[in-house]
Scaffold this active site. Sequence first.
Site, PDB file in Angstrom:
ATOM      1  N   ILE A 181    -106.388 -41.436  -3.642  1.00 13.02           N
ATOM      2  CA  ILE A 181    -105.837 -42.606  -4.347  1.00 13.02           C
ATOM      3  C   ILE A 181    -106.297 -43.926  -3.711  1.00 13.02           C
ATOM      4  O   ILE A 181    -106.332 -44.952  -4.393  1.00 13.02           O
ATOM      5  CB  ILE A 181    -104.295 -42.514  -4.426  1.00 13.02           C
TER       6      ILE A 181
ATOM      7  N   ASN B 104     -91.485 -44.026   3.125  1.00 13.47           N
ATOM      8  CA  ASN B 104     -90.139 -43.626   3.580  1.00 13.47           C
ATOM      9  C   ASN B 104     -89.237 -44.854   3.558  1.00 13.47           C
ATOM     10  O   ASN B 104     -89.712 -45.993   3.477  1.00 13.47           O
ATOM     11  CB  ASN B 104     -90.192 -42.988   4.974  1.00 13.47           C
TER      12      ASN B 104
ATOM     13  N   GLY C 231     -99.800 -38.293   5.482  1.00 16.63           N
ATOM     14  CA  GLY C 231    -100.036 -38.095   4.056  1.00 16.63           C
ATOM     15  C   GLY C 231    -100.672 -39.301   3.393  1.00 16.63           C
ATOM     16  O   GLY C 231    -101.506 -39.998   3.975  1.00 16.63           O
ATOM     17  N   VAL C 232    -100.230 -39.575   2.174  1.00 19.79           N
ATOM     18  CA  VAL C 232    -100.818 -40.665   1.407  1.00 19.79           C
ATOM     19  C   VAL C 232    -100.450 -42.017   2.035  1.00 19.79           C
ATOM     20  O   VAL C 232    -101.245 -42.966   2.003  1.00 19.79           O
ATOM     21  CB  VAL C 232    -100.417 -40.545  -0.089  1.00 19.79           C
ATOM     22  N   ASP C 233     -99.288 -42.097   2.653  1.00 20.60           N
ATOM     23  CA  ASP C 233     -98.841 -43.327   3.329  1.00 20.60           C
ATOM     24  C   ASP C 233     -99.833 -43.700   4.447  1.00 20.60           C
ATOM     25  O   ASP C 233    -100.324 -44.845   4.515  1.00 20.60           O
ATOM     26  CB  ASP C 233     -97.437 -43.069   3.912  1.00 20.60           C
TER      27      ASP C 233
ATOM     28  N   GLY D  61     -95.431 -33.542  -0.706  1.00 23.09           N
ATOM     29  CA  GLY D  61     -96.117 -33.224   0.548  1.00 23.09           C
ATOM     30  C   GLY D  61     -95.085 -32.994   1.637  1.00 23.09           C
ATOM     31  O   GLY D  61     -94.316 -32.026   1.607  1.00 23.09           O
ATOM     32  N   ILE D  62     -95.023 -33.932   2.562  1.00 19.67           N
ATOM     33  CA  ILE D  62     -94.117 -33.837   3.719  1.00 19.67           C
ATOM     34  C   ILE D  62     -92.659 -33.678   3.266  1.00 19.67           C
ATOM     35  O   ILE D  62     -91.872 -32.981   3.915  1.00 19.67           O
ATOM     36  CB  ILE D  62     -94.300 -35.088   4.611  1.00 19.67           C
ATOM     37  N   TYR D  63     -92.276 -34.259   2.140  1.00 21.73           N
ATOM     38  CA  TYR D  63     -90.890 -34.201   1.672  1.00 21.73           C
ATOM     39  C   TYR D  63     -90.537 -32.905   0.930  1.00 21.73           C
ATOM     40  O   TYR D  63     -89.381 -32.702   0.557  1.00 21.73           O
ATOM     41  CB  TYR D  63     -90.558 -35.426   0.807  1.00 21.73           C
TER      42      TYR D  63
END
Length: 183
Positions: free
Chosen positions: A18, A31, A39-41, A130-132
């Site tokens: 992205i 978060n 991840g994407v963050d 993902g992580i969540y």
Amino acid sequence: MEQNFPGGKILRLKVGDITREPADAIVNAANSALAGGGGVDGAIHRAGGPSIMRELDQIRGKSGGCPTGSAVVTAAGLLPARFVFHAVGPVYRGGKHGEPELLASCYRTCLQLAEEQGIATIAFPSISTGIYGYPIREAARIALAEVTRHLNAQAGMLQQVTFVLFSEPDYRVYASCLEREPA
Ligand code: APR
């Protein structure tokens, strides 16, 4: 894969990163502390440069962060976008703690922010999967339902919504959801 909506509006699904997607706004899976992460963050902050975190520091200073199910806006730094919408998805804890509504609220908030900014194109990742830990098939159904509802409504400037999925398997889940429940 593409699907057409009234007024020439388009929903697209693609595989990719992205941070390389040209769009007026790209959405981050953030978060509630707006503190950055993996991840994407992590990818968005690495590619966008430090100005994004500086802006988030100011927002955090004023409001303490961002509640789950909502989103905040920053400029996009070095990314090929004008804005980043930092949306906070729910951590998946079995699905009976309000997760579906909170995830839907993330997408609705971002679509509303897009209309408030008067932009034409937006790109989403698969928030919370993902992580969540949100099961991707359920998350895809919610994400696609919110976006198709928005694009079917006649009002609004937003012309194109793209889901940028990070793997072929994730793409196939979204594509099969869209084929099963077309607009
Ligand atoms: N482009 C598109 N999608 C990506 C990219 C990328 N560059 N990098 C990762 N993804 C995908 C993941 O494969 C996953 O399908 O984004 C989806 C969301 O995963 P996460 O980034 O882990 O987001 P989420 O599950 O919402 O967890 C948010 O993770 O990074 C931290 O700070 C963030 O604490 C927050 C939590």
